[in-house]
Enzyme design. Structure first.
Site, PDB file in Angstrom:
ATOM      1  N   GLY A 122       0.740  -1.369   0.030  1.00 19.91           N
ATOM      2  CA  GLY A 122       0.306   0.271  -0.003  1.00 19.91           C
ATOM      3  C   GLY A 122       1.002   1.328  -0.535  1.00 19.91           C
ATOM      4  CB  SER A 126       5.237  -2.273  -7.230  1.00 18.69           C
ATOM      5  OG  SER A 126       5.048  -1.294  -8.155  1.00 18.69           O
ATOM      6  CD  GLU A 160      -1.282  -5.573 -10.656  1.00 16.72           C
ATOM      7  OE1 GLU A 160      -1.473  -4.763  -9.979  1.00 16.72           O
ATOM      8  OE2 GLU A 160      -0.117  -6.380 -10.678  1.00 16.72           O
ATOM      9  CG  ASP A 172       4.706  -0.797 -11.503  1.00 14.29           C
ATOM     10  OD1 ASP A 172       5.186   0.236 -10.951  1.00 14.29           O
ATOM     11  OD2 ASP A 172       3.588  -0.927 -10.491  1.00 14.29           O
TER      12      ASP A 172
END
Length: 383
Positions: A122, A126, A160, A172
């Protein structure tokens, strides 16, 4: 953390030693925010903080996932049952990687995986990409066929995007896979070509501080998709494939052509941010790291005022750090919380960190986490 610690935890969890241990790092994006969703340029580097994956092969088509940081024990799944949206929570990321590999013809027949690491979750650093790349390396290492790091990065991004449902760009995962120590990665997110740019603040008598505000505002939940859509609308209105195709010289005319006033600042940010990436890469190539500072601060102003993805805590870090003597500072990552980076002289680093922490206390905020960032290695097998 070490490979031995991850292997020991795996053995405690699954009752037998792992076949190997793999690791992938988090990243800091030095400059180039929201440019990767516009086929533009970015300049991230890998952190020493990483996610470790200890793993062993199975032959029954099952995937067993365990994390030291999770609750609820081991997550057990069947590879044949994996579908986008079928797994929730943290396990969706490694499950998504297994799904993406399987869809690409990976010969995997199942695995036990234990994860642990120290990439702050958070914080805009990444942690999800680190988890994905560690999984991809482990599964590829267990079953083959020995894919390249860029290939594993692309499959992790597909996991993702399509499985977890986060419409991220390629930065990322590529940074986690491909960075090398002492360098930032100058990445063209259109064709994924990249080069390594020297980045060693300590050698220049500097430090790059990461300030994790330890907050995440809910306002950001739908903001990423909204801004991505706004950028796409701007590109369509201007008749270009992506906003990276506009130069700073094109900007005044382009802004005058745009019919939607809400899109104009988004376009201005992306075009000027791409230019800032080039500026910073040029300063690093020339060994002039101090010149990077003002470019960072200009990037923060653009993210705050044009792209509107900052927040009071991030703005406070940047303002107080610069007032306390930093060379420059900006938010890094998606915004609405997370982290900022602060470039500072070595001799002033502790004073700047103290000033930021005191300002958070005075404002009634939770104390930030401050650490010195160094450019580390990308994903690799550890044992």
């Amino acid at each position: 953390m070490t490979a031995r610690a991850a292997a020991t935890a795996f053995t405690h969890t699954f009752g037998h030693p792992p076949d190997g241990v793999w690791a992938a790092p988090g990243r800091v994006n030095l400059i180039g925010e929201y440019t990767d969703i516009n086929e533009g340029f970015v300049l991230p580097f890998a952190l020493p903080h990483r996610t470790w994956a200890a793993a062993s092969a199975r032959t029954d088509g099952r995937l067993r996932l365990h994390t030291r940081h999770g609750t609820g024990g081991t997550v057990e799944l069947r590879l044949a049952d994996l579908r986008p949206g079928s797994v929730r929570g943290w396990a969706a990321y490694p499950a998504g990687v297994a799904w993406a590999l399987r869809a690409a013809g990976h010969p995997g027949t199942g695995a036990d995986l234990h994860f642990q690491g120290d990439v702050p979750a958070g914080a805009g650093l990444s942690s999800s990409a680190a988890l994905e790349l560690a999984t991809a390396l482990a599964l590829d290492g267990l079953h083959g066929p020995g894919r390249s790091l860029p290939e594993l990065a692309a499959l992790s991004r597909r996991a993702e995007n399509a499985f977890v449902g986060v419409p991220c760009g390629p930065m990322d995962q590529t940074a986690s896979a491909c960075c090398i120590p002492g360098h930032a990665l100058h990445l063209d997110t259109r064709d994924l070509t990249h080069r390594h740019v020297p980045f060693d603040p300590a050698a220049a008598g500097l430090r790059l501080l990461v300030v994790d505000t330890r907050v995440k505002h809910s306002l950001g939940d739908g903001a990423y998709a909204a801004r991505r859509a706004g950028c796409a609308a701007g590109a369509r209105a201007l008749g270009v494939r992506a906003l990276r195709d506009l130069s700073p010289e094109d900007l005044p005319g382009a802004l005058a052509e745009l019919p939607d006033p809400a899109v104009r600042p988004l376009v201005r940010h992306v075009v000027t941010e791409n230019h800032r990436v080039g500026q910073v890469a040029g300063h690093l190539d020339a060994g002039d790291l101090r010149a990077v500072g003002p470019v960072l601060t200009a990037g923060h102003a653009s993210l705050r005022d044009d792209f509107a993805v900052s927040c009071p805590e991030l703005d406070l870090v940047v303002a107080v750090a610069n007032e306390a003597g930093a060379l420059g500072a900006r938010m890094t990552g998606g915004g609405f919380g997370g982290s900022a980076v602060v470039l500072v002289e070595e001799a002033a680093a502790e004073a700047v960190a103290t000033a930021v922490t005191a300002a958070f206390a005075a404002a009634g905020h939770r104390a930030p986490r401050v650490f010195t960032a160094t450019a580390g290695a990308g994903a690799r097998r550890m044992a």
